[in-house]
Design a protein around this motif. Sequence first.
Motif, PDB file in Angstrom:
ATOM      1  N   VAL A   1       2.712 -10.247  -3.346  1.00 21.09           N
ATOM      2  CA  VAL A   1       1.549 -10.609  -2.528  1.00 21.09           C
ATOM      3  C   VAL A   1       1.911 -10.544  -1.038  1.00 21.09           C
ATOM      4  N   GLN A   2       3.077 -11.063  -0.680  1.00 22.68           N
ATOM      5  CA  GLN A   2       3.500 -11.024   0.712  1.00 22.68           C
ATOM      6  C   GLN A   2       3.836  -9.599   1.147  1.00 22.68           C
ATOM      7  N   ALA A   3       4.416  -8.805   0.254  1.00 21.04           N
ATOM      8  CA  ALA A   3       4.726  -7.411   0.582  1.00 21.04           C
ATOM      9  C   ALA A   3       3.446  -6.648   0.889  1.00 21.04           C
ATOM     10  N   GLU A   4       2.388  -6.914   0.137  1.00 20.29           N
ATOM     11  CA  GLU A   4       1.100  -6.269   0.390  1.00 20.29           C
ATOM     12  C   GLU A   4       0.537  -6.690   1.746  1.00 20.29           C
ATOM     13  N   ALA A   5       0.645  -7.974   2.063  1.00 22.49           N
ATOM     14  CA  ALA A   5       0.157  -8.467   3.358  1.00 22.49           C
ATOM     15  C   ALA A   5       0.958  -7.851   4.505  1.00 22.49           C
ATOM     16  N   LEU A   6       2.278  -7.752   4.352  1.00 22.02           N
ATOM     17  CA  LEU A   6       3.112  -7.122   5.379  1.00 22.02           C
ATOM     18  C   LEU A   6       2.720  -5.658   5.581  1.00 22.02           C
ATOM     19  N   ALA A   7       2.448  -4.958   4.487  1.00 18.33           N
ATOM     20  CA  ALA A   7       2.045  -3.557   4.583  1.00 18.33           C
ATOM     21  C   ALA A   7       0.706  -3.420   5.303  1.00 18.33           C
ATOM     22  N   ARG A   8      -0.232  -4.335   5.034  1.00 22.66           N
ATOM     23  CA  ARG A   8      -1.529  -4.294   5.729  1.00 22.66           C
ATOM     24  C   ARG A   8      -1.363  -4.533   7.223  1.00 22.66           C
ATOM     25  N   HIS A   9      -0.526  -5.499   7.583  1.00 22.07           N
ATOM     26  CA  HIS A   9      -0.297  -5.788   9.001  1.00 22.07           C
ATOM     27  C   HIS A   9       0.367  -4.596   9.693  1.00 22.07           C
ATOM     28  N   ALA A  10       1.342  -3.996   9.049  1.00 25.84           N
ATOM     29  CA  ALA A  10       2.013  -2.831   9.635  1.00 25.84           C
ATOM     30  C   ALA A  10       1.030  -1.666   9.775  1.00 25.84           C
ATOM     31  N   GLY A  11       0.165  -1.484   8.796  1.00 28.47           N
ATOM     32  CA  GLY A  11      -0.825  -0.414   8.864  1.00 28.47           C
ATOM     33  C   GLY A  11      -1.813  -0.628   9.999  1.00 28.47           C
ATOM     34  N   ALA A  12      -2.236  -1.861  10.206  1.00 27.88           N
ATOM     35  CA  ALA A  12      -3.170  -2.161  11.293  1.00 27.88           C
ATOM     36  C   ALA A  12      -2.506  -1.934  12.653  1.00 27.88           C
ATOM     37  N   ALA A  13      -1.247  -2.328  12.777  1.00 27.37           N
ATOM     38  CA  ALA A  13      -0.526  -2.113  14.034  1.00 27.37           C
ATOM     39  C   ALA A  13      -0.351  -0.620  14.301  1.00 27.37           C
ATOM     40  N   ARG A  14      -0.045   0.137  13.264  1.00 28.21           N
ATOM     41  CA  ARG A  14       0.117   1.591  13.405  1.00 28.21           C
ATOM     42  C   ARG A  14      -1.198   2.232  13.817  1.00 28.21           C
ATOM     43  N   TRP A  15      -2.308   1.790  13.221  1.00 32.18           N
ATOM     44  CA  TRP A  15      -3.632   2.325  13.559  1.00 32.18           C
ATOM     45  C   TRP A  15      -3.952   2.047  15.028  1.00 32.18           C
ATOM     46  N   ALA A  16      -3.722   0.819  15.479  1.00 28.13           N
ATOM     47  CA  ALA A  16      -4.024   0.452  16.866  1.00 28.13           C
ATOM     48  C   ALA A  16      -3.175   1.267  17.837  1.00 28.13           C
TER      49      ALA A  16
END
Length: 72
Positions: A18-33
């Motif tokens: 669950v935390q790995a998925e959340a970390l991946a979402r945060h990294a993806g959002a930062a990459r998008w920005a």
Amino acid sequence: MEWEVLRAFKVALGPPPVQAEALARHAGAARWAFNCALAVKVSAHQRGGRRPADSSLRGRGGEHDRAGADRV
């Protein structure tokens, strides 16, 4: 002559799924920005304009829509 000793530590994360998925979402959002802001900056440079102000990058999406941020 004075020498400075530098030390480095390597840390490995082992989050639960669950935390790995959340970390991946945060990294993806930062990459998008970052990519969105970079596209605005490159576009301004190619037009021969000045570097865009940081405040002008807030709330911009242009061709980079939020739908793409869901694909992490």
